[in-house]
Each structure stands twice: as structure tokens, then as C-alpha cells.
Design an enzyme around this catalytic site. Structure first.
Site, mmCIF file in Angstrom:
data_model
loop_
_atom_site.group_PDB
_atom_site.id
_atom_site.type_symbol
_atom_site.label_atom_id
_atom_site.label_comp_id
_atom_site.label_asym_id
_atom_site.label_seq_id
_atom_site.Cartn_x
_atom_site.Cartn_y
_atom_site.Cartn_z
ATOM 1 N N HIS A 74 0.957 -0.750 -0.178
ATOM 2 C CA HIS A 74 0.265 -0.366 -0.212
ATOM 3 C C HIS A 74 0.986 1.099 0.568
ATOM 4 C CE1 HIS A 74 0.472 -0.394 4.401
ATOM 5 N NE2 HIS A 74 0.673 0.482 4.526
HETATM 6 P P1 TYD Z 1 -1.914 -2.625 7.521
HETATM 7 O O1 TYD Z 1 -0.831 -0.764 7.644
HETATM 8 O O2 TYD Z 1 -2.056 -2.715 5.672
HETATM 9 O O3 TYD Z 1 -0.356 -3.413 7.545
HETATM 10 P P2 TYD Z 1 0.744 -3.512 6.848
HETATM 11 O O4 TYD Z 1 1.007 -2.572 6.279
HETATM 12 O O5 TYD Z 1 1.893 -4.303 8.177
HETATM 13 O O6 TYD Z 1 0.877 -4.758 6.346
HETATM 14 O O7 TYD Z 1 -2.378 -2.575 8.566
HETATM 15 C C1 TYD Z 1 -3.351 -4.377 9.258
HETATM 16 C C2 TYD Z 1 -4.087 -3.497 9.652
HETATM 17 O O8 TYD Z 1 -3.789 -3.273 11.353
HETATM 18 C C3 TYD Z 1 -4.838 -3.111 9.318
HETATM 19 O O9 TYD Z 1 -6.704 -3.852 9.373
HETATM 20 C C4 TYD Z 1 -4.602 -1.687 9.787
HETATM 21 C C5 TYD Z 1 -5.229 -1.891 11.272
HETATM 22 N N1 TYD Z 1 -3.914 -0.566 11.861
HETATM 23 C C6 TYD Z 1 -4.106 -0.095 12.878
HETATM 24 O O10 TYD Z 1 -5.810 -0.405 13.002
HETATM 25 N N2 TYD Z 1 -3.756 0.717 13.726
HETATM 26 C C7 TYD Z 1 -2.618 0.386 13.483
HETATM 27 O O11 TYD Z 1 -1.502 1.290 13.866
HETATM 28 C C8 TYD Z 1 -1.786 0.038 11.834
HETATM 29 C C9 TYD Z 1 -0.087 0.537 11.430
HETATM 30 C C10 TYD Z 1 -3.234 -0.795 11.375
#
Ligand code: TYD
Length: 135
Positions: free
Chosen positions: A50
Site C-alpha cells: 500500500h
Molecule cells: P497495515 O498497515 O495494512 O499493515 P502492514 O502494512 O504491516 O501490512 O495494517 C494491518 C491492519 O492493522 C489493518 O486492518 C489496519 C490495522 N491497523 C490499525 O488499526 N492501526 C494501526 O496503527 C495500523 C498500522 C494498522
């Protein structure tokens, strides 16, 4: 700073071990509004896929190592291997990221410039390319 940059953090080493630190607007170019961390990543898994519209971040490999690929959507690609807790990868807003090849027991600390907001994410690569090419 508008491009991804590896920032060398202060490191105090003595016989008792090492200590590193950082301060907002001093060692990193943003105010820290949120901290999260990624850990227990199974072998072969990847994270990311992303971009963020406004969020700036600093990634630190607190233990172990992993790879980070960044893409500005305009043809510029960046590859980093993070393995040193005394350095942080500054990622400005607007970069597609892939994190992979986490070593066993690794942990990635993330310092972020804004609270969590799903509306700040772009999770579709084609949407990201269009977003960047429209300036
Ligand atoms: P995401 O940022 O997509 O993780 P990564 O980049 O490590 O693959 O986040 C994963 C899930 O966690 C998504 O459902 C959103 C949630 N999340 C929160 O609720 N708060 C946060 O601060 C973060 C970073 C993620």
C-alpha cells in the site's frame, strides 16, 4: 526530505551494551503521533502493499532483518535491507511499499507522523499510479 533516506541515529556503545535515541524534528523530520510494530512474521510472508497519501514514517529493524522495496509510482524504485537498530528508514508520503524476507525473530518498529486513518491508505496499485501521475 522528499525521498526515502536511511537516517543514521545516535548510538552510545559501552561495555553494558548500546543505546540509540531520536527526537522529533531533530533526528527525524516529523512529529511522532503514533508508534506501532510488526513482529512474529512467518517465514515467506510479506507486509505492506500500500501507499499513504499524507503519512510519513520511520522504520527501524529493532531486531533481525527484513527488506523494504519502495516505489514512487513515477518510475523510481528503492531497495533497502534493514538490520541495524541504530538506523531508520525515512519514508515520505506517496511511496508504495513492500516489506519481505523477515528473518526469524525480527521486529520492525514504525514511528508515524499521524494517527491511524484508513482513508490515508491507497491499497490498489493502479489507483496509486493514477494518483501519482495526476500530481
Ligand atoms: P497495515 O498497515 O495494512 O499493515 P502492514 O502494512 O504491516 O501490512 O495494517 C494491518 C491492519 O492493522 C489493518 O486492518 C489496519 C490495522 N491497523 C490499525 O488499526 N492501526 C494501526 O496503527 C495500523 C498500522 C494498522
Amino acid at each position: 526530505m522528499l525521498t526515502p533516506t536511511l537516517i543514521k541515529l545516535p548510538q552510545l556503545k559501552d561495555p553494558r551494551g548500546s543505546l540509540s535515541f531520536l527526537e522529533s524534528q531533530n533526528h527525524i523530520p516529523f512529529d511522532i503521533r503514533r508508534v506501532y510494530y510488526i513482529y512474529d512474521v512467518p517465514a515467506g510472508e510479506s507486509r505492506g502493499s500500500h501507499a499513504h497519501k499524507n503519512l510519513c514514517q520511520l522504520f527501524i529493524a529493532m531486531s533481525g532483518s527484513f527488506f523494504v522495496k519502495l516505489d514512487d509510482g513515477l518510475g523510481n524504485l528503492y531497495d533497502f535491507h534493514l538490520s541495524n537498530p541504530s538506523e531508520g528508514l525515512y519514508i515520505p508520503s506517496g511511496y508504495w511499499r513492500e516489506l519481505n524476507r523477515f528473518s526469524s525473530g525480527s521486529a520492525c518498529l514504525v514511528l508515524a507522523s499521524l494517527p491511524y486513518d484508513e482513508g490515508d491508505y491507497i491499497r490498489d496499485y493502479d489507483v496509486f499510479k493514477r494518483y501519482k501521475s495526476n500530481g
